[in-house]
Design a protein around this motif. Structure first.
Motif, short mmCIF file in Angstrom:
data_model
loop_
_atom_site.label_atom_id
_atom_site.label_comp_id
_atom_site.label_asym_id
_atom_site.label_seq_id
_atom_site.Cartn_x
_atom_site.Cartn_y
_atom_site.Cartn_z
N LEU A 97 56.00 16.70 39.96
CA LEU A 97 55.58 17.85 39.14
C LEU A 97 54.09 17.84 38.82
CD1 LEU A 97 58.50 17.97 36.52
CD2 LEU A 97 58.26 19.35 38.60
N VAL A 98 53.44 16.73 39.08
CA VAL A 98 52.03 16.58 38.70
C VAL A 98 51.13 17.31 39.70
CG1 VAL A 98 50.17 14.94 38.23
CG2 VAL A 98 52.53 14.35 37.63
N GLN A 99 50.24 18.14 39.17
CA GLN A 99 49.31 18.89 40.02
C GLN A 99 47.94 18.22 40.09
OE1 GLN A 99 50.41 21.67 41.71
NE2 GLN A 99 52.38 21.04 40.83
N LYS A 100 47.53 17.59 38.99
CA LYS A 100 46.21 16.96 38.93
C LYS A 100 46.19 15.99 37.76
CE LYS A 100 41.25 18.11 38.39
NZ LYS A 100 40.78 17.40 39.58
N THR A 101 45.54 14.86 37.94
CA THR A 101 45.34 13.94 36.83
C THR A 101 44.17 13.02 37.15
OG1 THR A 101 46.44 12.42 35.30
CG2 THR A 101 46.93 12.14 37.64
N PHE A 102 43.89 12.12 36.22
CA PHE A 102 42.80 11.16 36.37
C PHE A 102 43.36 9.76 36.17
CE2 PHE A 102 40.99 15.10 34.84
CZ PHE A 102 39.86 15.27 35.60
N LYS A 103 42.58 8.77 36.57
CA LYS A 103 42.92 7.40 36.23
C LYS A 103 41.75 6.78 35.48
CE LYS A 103 41.96 5.79 41.00
NZ LYS A 103 42.56 5.05 42.15
N TRP A 104 42.11 5.99 34.46
CA TRP A 104 41.13 5.40 33.55
C TRP A 104 41.21 3.88 33.61
CZ3 TRP A 104 43.61 9.92 32.44
CH2 TRP A 104 42.84 10.99 31.95
N LYS A 105 40.09 3.23 33.72
CA LYS A 105 40.04 1.77 33.66
C LYS A 105 40.38 1.34 32.23
CE LYS A 105 36.63 -0.07 35.93
NZ LYS A 105 37.23 -0.80 37.07
N LEU A 106 41.29 0.40 32.08
CA LEU A 106 41.64 -0.12 30.76
C LEU A 106 40.74 -1.30 30.44
CD1 LEU A 106 45.56 0.05 30.81
CD2 LEU A 106 43.96 1.57 29.63
N GLN A 107 40.00 -1.16 29.35
CA GLN A 107 39.03 -2.17 28.95
C GLN A 107 39.24 -2.54 27.48
OE1 GLN A 107 35.61 0.39 30.05
NE2 GLN A 107 35.07 -1.16 31.55
N ASN A 108 38.76 -3.73 27.12
CA ASN A 108 38.76 -4.11 25.71
C ASN A 108 37.51 -4.91 25.43
OD1 ASN A 108 39.35 -6.62 26.78
ND2 ASN A 108 41.43 -6.72 25.99
N SER A 109 37.44 -5.50 24.24
CA SER A 109 36.26 -6.27 23.85
C SER A 109 36.67 -7.69 23.50
CB SER A 109 35.57 -5.62 22.64
OG SER A 109 36.49 -5.42 21.59
N LYS A 110 35.73 -8.62 23.61
CA LYS A 110 35.99 -10.00 23.22
C LYS A 110 35.90 -10.13 21.71
CE LYS A 110 34.46 -12.22 27.50
NZ LYS A 110 33.50 -13.18 28.12
N GLU A 111 36.67 -11.09 21.18
CA GLU A 111 36.67 -11.27 19.73
C GLU A 111 35.28 -11.66 19.25
OE1 GLU A 111 39.08 -13.45 16.11
OE2 GLU A 111 39.66 -13.82 18.19
N MET A 112 34.86 -11.06 18.15
CA MET A 112 33.56 -11.33 17.57
C MET A 112 33.66 -12.42 16.51
SD MET A 112 32.18 -7.42 17.10
CE MET A 112 30.49 -7.98 16.77
N ASP A 113 32.55 -13.12 16.30
CA ASP A 113 32.52 -14.13 15.24
C ASP A 113 32.61 -13.47 13.87
OD1 ASP A 113 32.29 -16.20 17.07
OD2 ASP A 113 30.10 -16.14 17.05
#
Length: 432
Positions: free
Chosen positions: A274-290
């Protein structure tokens, strides 16, 4: 209706008008202080599709005075349903009316744009000032002040940086470039019309009763639920990241997408047709900060700017809203007379939030090893444990784990702030 201004309020600048920034702005404004939000975009708005609002976040929205409106725009799922990628149900956690009976707050599904619009409306009606086209280029951590790309400098008593995963404020705080970190996964986010699904008997059953369906398979998983009064079906598909280095988003090749899930539940395969168009997104996060707090005690970080996470626990936005609630709750007890002595309060905010958000970030990351197991003995053991449905601590369906579920859903941001203030109050009396 504006919130009351206390006799000698702080002026707080919040950088970023996403969900976390708006939560902080509303909570701090309701505490009686003056709040200005600096948003780099030329217009207020939000993109994306579905977002989940768990009880720990819904409870705060009630305090903001928007619980009823959010609920009106939401779908309430009856259950979490965990499935094998082939289709069979493995485990189920009831959600309605379970969450309201157990945690005194609902579990909700809402379109992100609707959620954001309600937050903007509430912020503006209680007197939060929102400045658009306000890209922060510099921060004076002593003044404190922010200098915009236009050259305008804005002074205040406290800067709260809620400018997201790619936070410019975080980079200014740590003194070097700090780009997001790749997690090895990417996500497709898709909306399809429920009316189109109802034309197929296999798909029609997915629209009959609102539930959250999780399909778990080798190297990938899918999350699907209804939105917009049941008119739309929200689909999130997670699989290994194959985006080029340095590219965070790209048009999706629909055949590539269908090939990835070609051996999965026939219902998923039909949904993708059923999908006509979509995007893909890189999943990112951040390292724990002090630390999230500048030593001079006039600047702190909030939300994805300091604890970005994978979306696998559906807690990213909820944790940012919690941050805002805790910070606003603590600031309710101080005035501008304390502006040079905010460090103890900000340290308390960090202590209350850092251990919890670290556990959520790690818990989300750990779900890669639950959802994405390859075919074989470990996957079979996971499925056996789920089917036995004897949930104890560490249960693979984390929303059914009695210890972890309570940790997630029972959290009371304003209550935690009040308890922490009881300890802080003596320090403020002594002017420490």
């Amino acid at each position: 209706m504006s919130a009351p201004i206390m006799e000698n309020p702080l002026h707080v600048i919040v950088v970023g008008a996403g969900l976390g920034g708006l939560a902080a702005a509303i909570a701090i404004r309701q505490s009686g202080h003056q709040v200005t939000v600096c948003e780099q975009a030329p217009a207020l708005g939000e993109v994306g599709a579905g977002i989940q609002i768990p009880p720990n976040s819904a409870r705060i929205l009630e305090r903001f005075g928007i619980g009823e409106e959010i609920r009106r725009l939401s779908v309430l799922p009856h259950a979490f349903v965990m499935r094998s990628y082939k289709g069979p149900e493995l485990n189920r956690q009831p959600m309605l009316p379970y969450c309201e009976e157990t945690y005194k707050a609902p579990y909700l599904h809402i379109h992100r744009a609707d959620f954001h619009n309600v937050m903007i409306k509430r912020a503006e009606e209680i007197g939060v000032k929102v400045v658009l086209n306000a890209h922060v280029n510099e921060i004076d951590f002593s003044a404190p002040s922010v200098t915009l790309a236009t050259g305008v400098t804005m002074t205040c008593d406290l800067v709260v940086a809620a400018d997201g995963l790619k936070s410019k404020c975080r980079e200014l705080y740590v003194g070097h470039a700090d780009p997001p970190h790749n997690t090895g996964d990417l996500a497709y986010r898709i909306l399809v019309k429920a009316s189109d699904m109802k034309k197929d008997p296999d798909l029609a059953q997915l629209t009959e009763v609102p539930v959250i369906n999780y399909w778990m398979g080798p190297g990938a998983h899918a999350v699907c639920y209804l939105l917009k009064g049941g008119e739309l079906y929200n689909i999130v598909l997670v699989c290994p990241d194959n985006l080029p280095e340095g590219m965070a988003q790209q048009d999706a090749d629909l055949q590539e997408l269908r090939d990835i899930f070609a051996t999965w539940d026939i219902r998923l395969q039909k949904l993708l047709e059923l999908v006509q168009k979509t995007f893909k997104w890189k999943l990112q996060n951040s390292k724990e900060m002090d630390s999230w707090v500048h030593p001079e005690g006039k600047f702190c970080l909030l939300g994805d700017a300091c604890h970005a996470t994978l979306p696998y626990l559906a807690q990213g936005a909820a944790q940012a809203v919690e941050d805002g609630g805790v910070l606003g709750g603590l600031l309710a007890h101080v005035t501008a007379a304390d502006k040079d002595n905010l460090r103890p309060l900000l340290d308390s905010y960090e202590r209350l939030r850092k251990a919890r958000t670290t556990a959520v970030v790690q818990g989300s990351t750990d779900l890669q090893n639950v959802f994405h197991l390859p075919d074989g003995a470990k996957q079979q053991e996971r499925d056996r444990i789920m089917l036995e449905d004897n949930p104890t601590e560490g249960f693979p369906n984390r929303w059914r784990d009695p210890v972890f579920q309570k940790f997630l859903f029972a959290y009371d941001a304003f209550g935690e702030a009040e308890k922490a203030w009881e300890v802080l109050a003596e320090e403020y009396k002594r002017g420490e």
